[in-house]
Motif scaffolding. Sequence first.
Motif, PDB file in Angstrom:
ATOM      1  N   MET A   1      46.993  16.266   7.748  1.00  0.00           N
ATOM      2  CA  MET A   1      47.679  17.519   7.395  1.00  0.00           C
ATOM      3  C   MET A   1      49.145  17.220   7.098  1.00  0.00           C
ATOM      4  O   MET A   1      49.876  16.773   7.975  1.00  0.00           O
ATOM      5  N   LEU A   3      52.647  18.394   6.636  1.00  0.00           N
ATOM      6  CA  LEU A   3      53.485  19.560   6.925  1.00  0.00           C
ATOM      7  C   LEU A   3      54.720  19.503   6.048  1.00  0.00           C
ATOM      8  O   LEU A   3      55.174  18.419   5.675  1.00  0.00           O
ATOM      9  N   PHE A   9      55.541  19.917  14.428  1.00  0.00           N
ATOM     10  CA  PHE A   9      54.562  20.646  15.226  1.00  0.00           C
ATOM     11  C   PHE A   9      54.268  19.854  16.496  1.00  0.00           C
ATOM     12  O   PHE A   9      53.769  18.735  16.417  1.00  0.00           O
ATOM     13  N   PHE A  10      54.617  20.420  17.645  1.00  0.00           N
ATOM     14  CA  PHE A  10      54.291  19.785  18.924  1.00  0.00           C
ATOM     15  C   PHE A  10      53.029  20.435  19.468  1.00  0.00           C
ATOM     16  O   PHE A  10      53.080  21.571  19.942  1.00  0.00           O
ATOM     17  N   GLU A  11      51.916  19.699  19.361  1.00  0.00           N
ATOM     18  CA  GLU A  11      50.674  20.226  19.926  1.00  0.00           C
ATOM     19  C   GLU A  11      50.695  20.008  21.428  1.00  0.00           C
ATOM     20  O   GLU A  11      50.707  18.874  21.892  1.00  0.00           O
ATOM     21  N   ARG A  12      50.732  21.092  22.168  1.00  0.00           N
ATOM     22  CA  ARG A  12      50.745  20.980  23.633  1.00  0.00           C
ATOM     23  C   ARG A  12      49.328  21.242  24.139  1.00  0.00           C
ATOM     24  O   ARG A  12      48.365  21.042  23.405  1.00  0.00           O
ATOM     25  N   GLY A  13      49.196  21.716  25.359  1.00  0.00           N
ATOM     26  CA  GLY A  13      47.857  21.926  25.908  1.00  0.00           C
ATOM     27  C   GLY A  13      47.522  23.402  25.988  1.00  0.00           C
ATOM     28  O   GLY A  13      47.728  24.144  25.019  1.00  0.00           O
ATOM     29  N   TRP A  14      47.014  23.826  27.152  1.00  0.00           N
ATOM     30  CA  TRP A  14      46.651  25.238  27.334  1.00  0.00           C
ATOM     31  C   TRP A  14      47.609  25.940  28.260  1.00  0.00           C
ATOM     32  O   TRP A  14      47.825  27.144  28.146  1.00  0.00           O
ATOM     33  N   LEU A  15      48.194  25.199  29.214  1.00  0.00           N
ATOM     34  CA  LEU A  15      49.176  25.823  30.103  1.00  0.00           C
ATOM     35  C   LEU A  15      50.459  26.095  29.321  1.00  0.00           C
ATOM     36  O   LEU A  15      51.102  27.121  29.504  1.00  0.00           O
ATOM     37  N   GLN A  41      59.610  18.650  30.021  1.00  0.00           N
ATOM     38  CA  GLN A  41      59.041  17.897  28.898  1.00  0.00           C
ATOM     39  C   GLN A  41      59.335  18.591  27.560  1.00  0.00           C
ATOM     40  O   GLN A  41      59.573  17.921  26.551  1.00  0.00           O
ATOM     41  N   LEU A  45      61.111  16.844  24.429  1.00  0.00           N
ATOM     42  CA  LEU A  45      60.556  16.790  23.069  1.00  0.00           C
ATOM     43  C   LEU A  45      61.573  17.288  22.052  1.00  0.00           C
ATOM     44  O   LEU A  45      61.728  16.708  20.964  1.00  0.00           O
ATOM     45  N   ILE A 203      46.340  22.061  14.358  1.00  0.00           N
ATOM     46  CA  ILE A 203      46.412  22.777  13.083  1.00  0.00           C
ATOM     47  C   ILE A 203      45.034  22.719  12.424  1.00  0.00           C
ATOM     48  O   ILE A 203      44.341  21.701  12.512  1.00  0.00           O
TER      49      ILE A 203
ATOM     50  N   CYS B   8      45.911  15.502  26.278  1.00  0.00           N
ATOM     51  CA  CYS B   8      46.722  16.300  27.210  1.00  0.00           C
ATOM     52  C   CYS B   8      45.830  16.908  28.290  1.00  0.00           C
ATOM     53  O   CYS B   8      44.803  17.505  27.981  1.00  0.00           O
ATOM     54  N   ASN B  10      47.444  18.834  30.691  1.00  0.00           N
ATOM     55  CA  ASN B  10      48.295  19.931  31.171  1.00  0.00           C
ATOM     56  C   ASN B  10      49.142  19.573  32.391  1.00  0.00           C
ATOM     57  O   ASN B  10      49.551  20.454  33.135  1.00  0.00           O
ATOM     58  N   LEU B  28      56.880   9.881  24.871  1.00  0.00           N
ATOM     59  CA  LEU B  28      57.413  11.110  24.281  1.00  0.00           C
ATOM     60  C   LEU B  28      57.182  11.114  22.764  1.00  0.00           C
ATOM     61  O   LEU B  28      56.816  12.145  22.180  1.00  0.00           O
ATOM     62  N   ALA B  32      55.143  13.853  20.703  1.00  0.00           N
ATOM     63  CA  ALA B  32      55.828  14.596  19.647  1.00  0.00           C
ATOM     64  C   ALA B  32      55.100  14.470  18.306  1.00  0.00           C
ATOM     65  O   ALA B  32      55.051  15.420  17.526  1.00  0.00           O
TER      66      ALA B  32
END
Lengths: 301, 63
Positions: A1, A3, A9-15, A41, A45, A203, B8, B10, B28, B32
């Motif tokens: 993808m 961009l 785009f920082f893909e994090r988790g669910w929390l 964190q 980032l 994404i 991840c 979490n 990091l 990122a």
Amino acid sequence: MNLPPGLQFFERGWLSANNILFVDDEASILVDTGYSSHASQTLSLVQHALGARGLDRIINTHLHSDHCGGNAALQAHYGSHTSIPRAEAAAVHDWNEDLLSYRATGQQCPRFAFDATLQSGDALRLGACDWQVLAAPGHDPHSLMLYCPREGLLISADALWENGFGVVFPELEGVAAFDAVRSTLDLIAGLDVRAVIPGHGPIFTDVQGALKRAFARLDYLAADPMRNAQNGVKVLVKFRLLERRAVALTELAQWMRDVPLLASCNRRYLQMDDSALAHWVAQQLVRAGAARLEADCLMDC
Amino acid sequence: MEQPASPCINVCRMNPATGLCDGCLRTLDEIASWGSASTAQKENILQALPGRRQQPISQDWPT
């Protein structure tokens, strides 16, 4: 993808929800800031991406704890100008716990301030592109999405994921919102969206497939509000588990009784006693592969 | 095409001694870049993770 330049785009988790960082000659802007326990964190980032430059602005799509929990830490570090959905202005100004969702859901969110508000119809300049602010009620009545017509990009928050959408929270309290979910999905279907940056998950570009799954999911939930209630309870307990990693069932039963939204949802829909409810949700999460049970302790997995 | 899933879990806390996230063991930079990484780049990151669990805390501890 691929961009567009100026968008990270920082893909994090669910929390923590995903973060989108825009940088151009004019400004650096972060859309959504994750959960409070991950704020360090999130800051790292942003610092990693910006170097010596400051973070000029924060924009929140909506004010659930996983989308704005990093606001306070980022504001403390950068003094970032912060924009929130207009309908939440009074609640944030007064930090009204009865209107904000954190106490009701048993989640944490450090108090933050705001400088400006956003509403449907507003125009934004992000990463040297023009973006439109769109209302996205349903999951949250005040949620916003951001749409860039030139790039065909939609920041959908929790209104559309690759597989479904966020819990329809108003319905947990008996407030009709399934029609709002449908209107929001209809709105997305009417746009020329070529890629979606969701609030959670990667994404995705199969927008038609995602819409088809979301409409089917909506039909399934709206046919019996008990289904949304059961899903809502499971999601809130899984969130707690992500935050705590492990919770004893006795402690979980007490927590579920003390969290206002879970207690009212139980009274309205599930109607189980405290212990039975905790055991039920534990079994549901284990069956879904979202948790495991070890000696009456529910563990995240 | 199915993309490799994010590792991840979490925890999302960087460990200053290792320079890695305590949960997923990514740097990091890897965290990122994950959201815009290619399938091959993601697979490379995933392959590197198991070996990091055993690494000494510091590579350049004064002797």
